[in-house]
Design a protein around this motif. Structure first.
Motif, short mmCIF file in Angstrom:
data_model
loop_
_atom_site.label_atom_id
_atom_site.label_comp_id
_atom_site.label_asym_id
_atom_site.label_seq_id
_atom_site.Cartn_x
_atom_site.Cartn_y
_atom_site.Cartn_z
N TYR A 1 64.13 75.12 -56.04
CA TYR A 1 65.16 75.67 -56.92
C TYR A 1 66.05 76.63 -56.14
CZ TYR A 1 67.07 77.49 -61.31
OH TYR A 1 67.90 77.84 -62.35
N GLU A 2 65.44 77.28 -55.15
CA GLU A 2 66.20 78.21 -54.33
C GLU A 2 67.31 77.47 -53.59
OE1 GLU A 2 63.45 80.57 -52.21
OE2 GLU A 2 64.93 82.14 -51.79
N LEU A 3 67.04 76.23 -53.19
CA LEU A 3 68.07 75.44 -52.51
C LEU A 3 69.29 75.32 -53.41
CD1 LEU A 3 65.98 72.46 -51.07
CD2 LEU A 3 66.89 74.42 -49.82
N TYR A 4 69.03 75.08 -54.70
CA TYR A 4 70.15 74.96 -55.63
C TYR A 4 70.85 76.31 -55.79
CZ TYR A 4 72.41 75.48 -60.13
OH TYR A 4 73.30 75.82 -61.11
N LYS A 5 70.03 77.36 -55.98
CA LYS A 5 70.62 78.66 -56.29
C LYS A 5 71.47 79.19 -55.15
CE LYS A 5 67.41 81.41 -57.75
NZ LYS A 5 66.50 82.31 -58.42
N LYS A 6 70.99 78.91 -53.91
CA LYS A 6 71.73 79.43 -52.76
C LYS A 6 72.89 78.51 -52.39
CE LYS A 6 68.82 82.72 -50.64
NZ LYS A 6 67.36 82.80 -50.46
N GLY A 7 73.07 77.44 -53.14
CA GLY A 7 74.20 76.55 -52.87
C GLY A 7 73.99 75.67 -51.65
N TYR A 8 72.72 75.35 -51.36
CA TYR A 8 72.43 74.52 -50.20
C TYR A 8 72.39 73.03 -50.54
CZ TYR A 8 71.12 78.90 -47.89
OH TYR A 8 71.13 80.15 -47.36
N VAL A 9 72.62 72.70 -51.81
CA VAL A 9 72.63 71.28 -52.18
C VAL A 9 74.08 70.82 -52.24
CG1 VAL A 9 72.01 69.62 -53.97
CG2 VAL A 9 70.51 71.55 -53.50
N LEU A 10 74.34 69.67 -51.66
CA LEU A 10 75.70 69.14 -51.61
C LEU A 10 76.32 69.11 -53.00
CD1 LEU A 10 77.93 67.64 -49.90
CD2 LEU A 10 76.85 65.52 -50.66
N LYS A 11 77.55 69.61 -53.11
CA LYS A 11 78.22 69.67 -54.41
C LYS A 11 78.36 68.28 -55.00
CE LYS A 11 81.50 72.62 -56.32
NZ LYS A 11 82.92 72.62 -56.50
N GLY A 12 78.09 68.15 -56.28
CA GLY A 12 78.24 66.85 -56.94
C GLY A 12 77.04 65.96 -56.81
N THR A 13 76.01 66.41 -56.10
CA THR A 13 74.83 65.57 -55.89
C THR A 13 74.23 65.00 -57.19
OG1 THR A 13 74.28 66.59 -53.78
CG2 THR A 13 72.47 65.59 -54.99
N PRO A 14 74.12 65.78 -58.27
CA PRO A 14 73.50 65.21 -59.48
C PRO A 14 74.23 63.99 -60.04
CG PRO A 14 73.56 67.59 -59.64
CD PRO A 14 74.36 67.23 -58.42
N GLY A 15 75.47 63.76 -59.62
CA GLY A 15 76.19 62.60 -60.12
C GLY A 15 76.18 61.42 -59.18
N LEU A 16 75.48 61.55 -58.04
CA LEU A 16 75.49 60.46 -57.05
C LEU A 16 74.30 59.53 -57.25
CD1 LEU A 16 76.24 62.51 -53.79
CD2 LEU A 16 77.86 61.42 -55.32
N ASP A 17 74.50 58.24 -56.96
CA ASP A 17 73.33 57.37 -56.94
C ASP A 17 72.78 57.33 -55.52
OD1 ASP A 17 74.74 55.52 -55.45
OD2 ASP A 17 75.22 54.22 -57.13
N HIS A 18 71.75 56.52 -55.29
CA HIS A 18 71.09 56.61 -53.99
C HIS A 18 72.02 56.19 -52.85
CE1 HIS A 18 70.60 52.57 -55.41
NE2 HIS A 18 70.03 52.15 -54.30
N ILE A 19 72.82 55.14 -53.08
CA ILE A 19 73.69 54.67 -52.01
C ILE A 19 74.75 55.73 -51.70
CG2 ILE A 19 75.39 52.91 -51.38
CD1 ILE A 19 72.64 51.77 -51.42
N GLN A 20 75.32 56.32 -52.77
CA GLN A 20 76.35 57.33 -52.56
C GLN A 20 75.80 58.55 -51.83
OE1 GLN A 20 77.30 57.64 -56.67
NE2 GLN A 20 79.01 56.22 -56.58
N SER A 21 74.57 58.96 -52.20
CA SER A 21 74.02 60.14 -51.53
C SER A 21 73.68 59.81 -50.08
CB SER A 21 72.79 60.67 -52.27
OG SER A 21 71.72 59.75 -52.17
N GLN A 22 73.18 58.60 -49.84
CA GLN A 22 72.87 58.22 -48.47
C GLN A 22 74.13 58.15 -47.61
OE1 GLN A 22 69.12 55.68 -50.06
NE2 GLN A 22 70.58 54.54 -48.85
N THR A 23 75.21 57.70 -48.23
CA THR A 23 76.47 57.60 -47.49
C THR A 23 76.99 58.99 -47.16
OG1 THR A 23 76.92 55.58 -48.69
CG2 THR A 23 78.77 56.56 -47.55
N ALA A 24 76.93 59.90 -48.14
CA ALA A 24 77.39 61.27 -47.90
C ALA A 24 76.58 61.91 -46.78
CB ALA A 24 77.28 62.09 -49.18
N TRP A 25 75.27 61.62 -46.80
CA TRP A 25 74.37 62.18 -45.80
C TRP A 25 74.67 61.58 -44.42
CZ3 TRP A 25 70.56 58.65 -43.94
CH2 TRP A 25 69.59 59.19 -43.10
N ALA A 26 74.89 60.27 -44.37
CA ALA A 26 75.18 59.62 -43.11
C ALA A 26 76.51 60.10 -42.53
CB ALA A 26 75.19 58.10 -43.28
N LYS A 27 77.43 60.47 -43.42
CA LYS A 27 78.73 60.97 -42.95
C LYS A 27 78.62 62.40 -42.42
CE LYS A 27 81.71 60.92 -46.22
NZ LYS A 27 82.39 60.71 -47.50
#
Lengths: 482, 308
Positions: free
Chosen positions: A280-306
């Motif tokens: 939860y601290e990751l979320y609170k400190k803003g360490y999670v990529l913005k918009g992540t809750p709306g991404l599916d697995h392919i989209q998140s993997q692509t963002a990560w690969a980029k």
């Protein structure tokens, strides 16, 4: 001809009359039909079983040499080439047999009616989004016990049983309650935190072993405009790939077992709370990529690969699945999740690894022995090597990686397994209680917590509620760790 | 002439009635029958369990959530869709000002183009529409949030389908977008059959567009609107809502079941969880909801028929 109007009763058929009588006819026909309904799905047409063949050293499962064999494969991240190659070996061993091989992504839509009608194929790779529920298949006695296969001599060495050539946990994963082995998982998946070694190097950082170090790495990444984490927001049940082994590391493997066994208050163990709060601290400190809750697995993997995010909880299929978007110099690596500190119950390296790609031999298969023999072929060293080099994944066959060039992710996976040693955990939620794990715990709780809409305490309470519900639900079959 | 009357009736009706019974009545009876069993869908063996499935359904939170969402779909989506379609078709056909040399009753400027633009989504399959919008709603790189950034609203970046408070509305909006064109065309056809003299008379009396719409167009179009409502509602309860929810909020029905609808739940229970009997039970509930909806709309919408 007479008129069709109703008044003209004496001649011809009146329109109203016609309607009235046809309605009456309809009413009669309905109940009559329902008599036939009794046997609508009653499988009267179970197919005839092939006679057993002659048992020999080359044919330990006594396969009928001229019987047809049908093999249906899930055509997913691993493709179908590896299975086609294995089919060729089967055909070579039994030249008189005809093999019908097909690959589909629609396992359930193609096979459910056949299971229902009592004429399923002889070997099925029951995988993918349309996986048929294993618990139901086992509970309804639709599967063949694979123990004869496991006790048969292995393909390469007649003095070794097949069961002795498998990686740890494979046999147990195929069991549900007691001895019989219903499923043989052919792939071997390493779950954990996936990242680019290059990106980590560019931050001048080492892979973190404690949570404080993790937060420090994330802070560094943030300064460079990179998020620490992303995950499949629409499928938050990817989070446990990293979270579950972390819970085991912090609180011991008993915590995971209690959770799997749906024991009362299993989720209220302090280790769970610690880990949830850490995430939860990751979320609170803003360490999670913005918009992540709306991404599916392919989209998140692509963002990560980029390079938008550093870490991604995933399984070893990610290397093959995201091959097109992962840059050549990415230097893909996987590591076990960091723990909290040195008070953790298990050492660093505790990782989740288990079988993937479940193969089953239906109980009503005409040539079940043929299906098992095909699996025995696939579990040979040569076939396993072929699989590993073609699809960048380990197989259930223990070893078989010598002499082939391993891709970066695969190499990192092997190294992570070596580091883990005996500390490999295998939570069973995801194959025992699919809906509980994916929708209830994953989407409704973990996803909500990581999106900041539930606190860790609320999340635990909600999950415990769902788990208690599942424990009470008599429509679900319950399992326990042996 | 009476000779052979019944033979004639039977010969005439047997085939269509048989087909109707086999493909329409029969599946209904079958599913009602299965809802009293413990059939898994994965094995031919099952037993009767009485009302177990029904009592389980009444205790099932997800069922109630799905039911509520389905009811919302059946009431709101037609309301918005038909409202918009009425407005658009009125503007296209009647709403314009008189132009020099043109007919007295005409649509707004460029109405021919609008007609095509509105109808365009109709030529796309609902699956494609859903996929397109799935990308558009992507909070990271999707068109919607990019647009918001583009007009300087970079601080407003909703999660759309990832937010349980928004997801259902997002899905409904897509359904409205993709079906409104059909009703524009339907209502345009209806309006074309309203005699022009009625509008001319209203204009001569000095009626505003607003009055013209409510006093002339809507009453004369009422039958079409009513059938459109039933049609749209059933669509929103069934196939279309399934397609958009299944594709856009992939898999489990949105975050925290926020977009789960009854049809989706039926599908999940039958084809994912191996509980075909329970799925048919929910199917029976869906049947009741659909029938109730149709009856309600027919009842509420009953009006005196206007002749012209």
């Amino acid at each position: 001809m007479g008129s069709t109007s109703a008044e003209n009763d004496s001649k011809g058929v009146g329109r109203r009359d016609l309607i009235k009588r046809s309605a009456a006819l309809g009413l009669i026909s309905v109940p009559t039909m329902s008599f036939l309904s009794a046997c609508a799905s009653g499988g009267g047409d179970d197919q005839e079983k092939a006679e057993a063949g002659k048992k020999s050293a080359e044919n330990p499962l006594a396969v009928n040499e001229s019987a047809k064999m049908e093999f249906v494969l899930f055509d997913g991240g691993f493709g179908k080439e590896y299975a086609e190659d294995a089919v060729k070996l089967y055909e070579k061993a039994f030249p008189k047999a005809t093999v019908k091989f097909s690959a589909t992504q629609k396992i359930q839509s193609t096979l459910q009616p056949r299971f229902n009608g009592g004429n399923p194929p002889d070997l099925v790779d029951n995988s993918g989004a349309e996986q048929m529920d294993m618990g139901v298949l086992v509970g309804k006695k639709q599967l063949t016990d694979l123990t004869p296969l496991l006790d048969a001599p292995s393909y390469d060495d007649p003095n070794k049983k097949v069961r002795d050539t498998l990686r740890p946990g494979i046999v147990e994963m195929g069991q549900f309650d007691g001895e019989p082995v219903w499923i043989l998982y052919y792939a071997y998946t390493v779950y954990g935190n996936w990242y680019s070694k290059k990106a980590l190097d560019s931050l001048d950082a080492e892979y973190p072993q404690t949570w404080d170090e993790m937060l420090a790495v994330c802070a560094k990444a943030k300064k460079k405009g990179m998020a620490g984490w992303t995950y499949a927001g629409k499928y938050p049940y990817y989070i446990p790939f990293s979270m579950s082994p972390m819970i085991a590391k912090v609180g011991g493997v008993e915590v995971l077992d209690a959770i799997d066994n749906l024991e009362p208050n299993a989720w209220k163990h302090p280790a769970v709370k610690t880990v949830f709060e850490a995430w939860y601290e990751l979320y609170k400190k803003g360490y999670v990529l913005k918009g992540t809750p709306g991404l599916d697995h392919i989209q998140s993997q692509t963002a990560w690969a980029k390079g938008d995010a550093l870490f991604l909880p995933n399984g070893s299929w990610v290397e093959n699945e995201s091959a097109k978007v992962i840059p050549a110099d990415f230097d893909l690596a996987v590591s076990a999740p960091p723990g909290i500190d040195e008070n953790d119950k298990m050492p660093f390296g505790t990782i989740w690894a288990s079988g993937g790609e479940p193969f089953i031999v239906p109980a009503k298969a005409a040539n079940g022995a043929g299906g098992m023999e095909q699996l025995r072929v696939m579990l040979s060293e040569a076939s396993s090597k072929n699989f590993t080099s073609k699809v960048k994944s380990l197989s259930a066959y223990n070893g078989g990686t010598d002499g082939i060039e391993l891709t970066p992710g695969l190499k990192a996976g092997v190294a992570a397994l070596e580091l883990a040693g005996d500390n490999v955990v295998n939570p069973r939620m995801q194959d025992w209680y699919v809906q509980l794990q994916k929708e209830k715990i994953g989407v409704s709780c973990l996803g909500e917590m990581m999106a900041g809409r539930l606190t860790p305490a609320e999340t635990i309470k909600k999950i415990q509620g769902f788990a208690d519900e599942a424990a009470k639900d008599s429509s679900i079959k319950h399992y326990k760790h042996q | 002439m009476q000779h052979g009357k019944y033979r004639f009736i039977v010969g005439f009706l047997a085939v269509p009635l048989g087909l109707y019974a086999l493909f329409v009545v029969w599946p209904f009876i079958q599913s009602i029958y299965y809802s009293f069993t413990d059939w898994t869908g994965l094995s031919p063996e099952f037993e009767m369990v009485g009302f177990d499935n029904y009592s389980r359904m009444l205790d099932d939170d997800i069922f109630w959530k799905s039911l509520w969402h389905s009811v919302l779909f059946a009431l709101l989506v037609p309301l918005v869709t038909l409202g918009l379609a009425l407005f658009f078709s009125f503007m296209i056909n009647v709403g314009g000002r008189k132009r020099k040399g043109g007919p007295v009753i005409t649509g707004v400027r460029g109405s021919g183009f609008y007609k095509i633009a509105y109808f365009f989504p109709q030529v796309l399959s609902i699956a494609i529409v859903a996929l397109l919008f799935q990308f558009a709603y992507n909070p990271d790189s999707g068109a919607v949030n990019s647009l918001l950034r583009g007009i300087g609203l970079g601080s407003v970046q909703p999660l759309w389908l990832g937010d349980p408070n928004l997801a259902l509305w997002c899905v409904m909006a897509v359904l409205v977008w993709s079906t409104v064109g059909f009703f524009v065309v339907l209502f345009s056809a209806g309006m074309a059959s309203i005699p022009g003299e009625l509008y001319e008379a209203a204009l001569l009396d000095g009626a505003s567009r607003f009055t013209t719409f409510f006093k002339v167009t809507l009453p004369l179009l009422w039958d079409t609107v009513q059938s459109g409502w039933v049609y749209m509602g059933i669509l929103a309860l069934g196939a279309e809502s399934f397609a958009v929810v299944q594709i856009m909020t992939v898999g489990p029905g949105g975050p925290d079941y926020s977009t789960s609808v009854m049809v989706l739940y039926v599908y999940q229970k039958a084809f994912r969880d191996g509980q075909a009997a329970y799925a048919t039970t929910i199917g029976v509930a869906l049947l009741l909801v659909t029938l109730a909806f149709a009856a309600l709309v027919m009842k509420l919408g009953r009006r005196e028929r206007l002749e012209y």
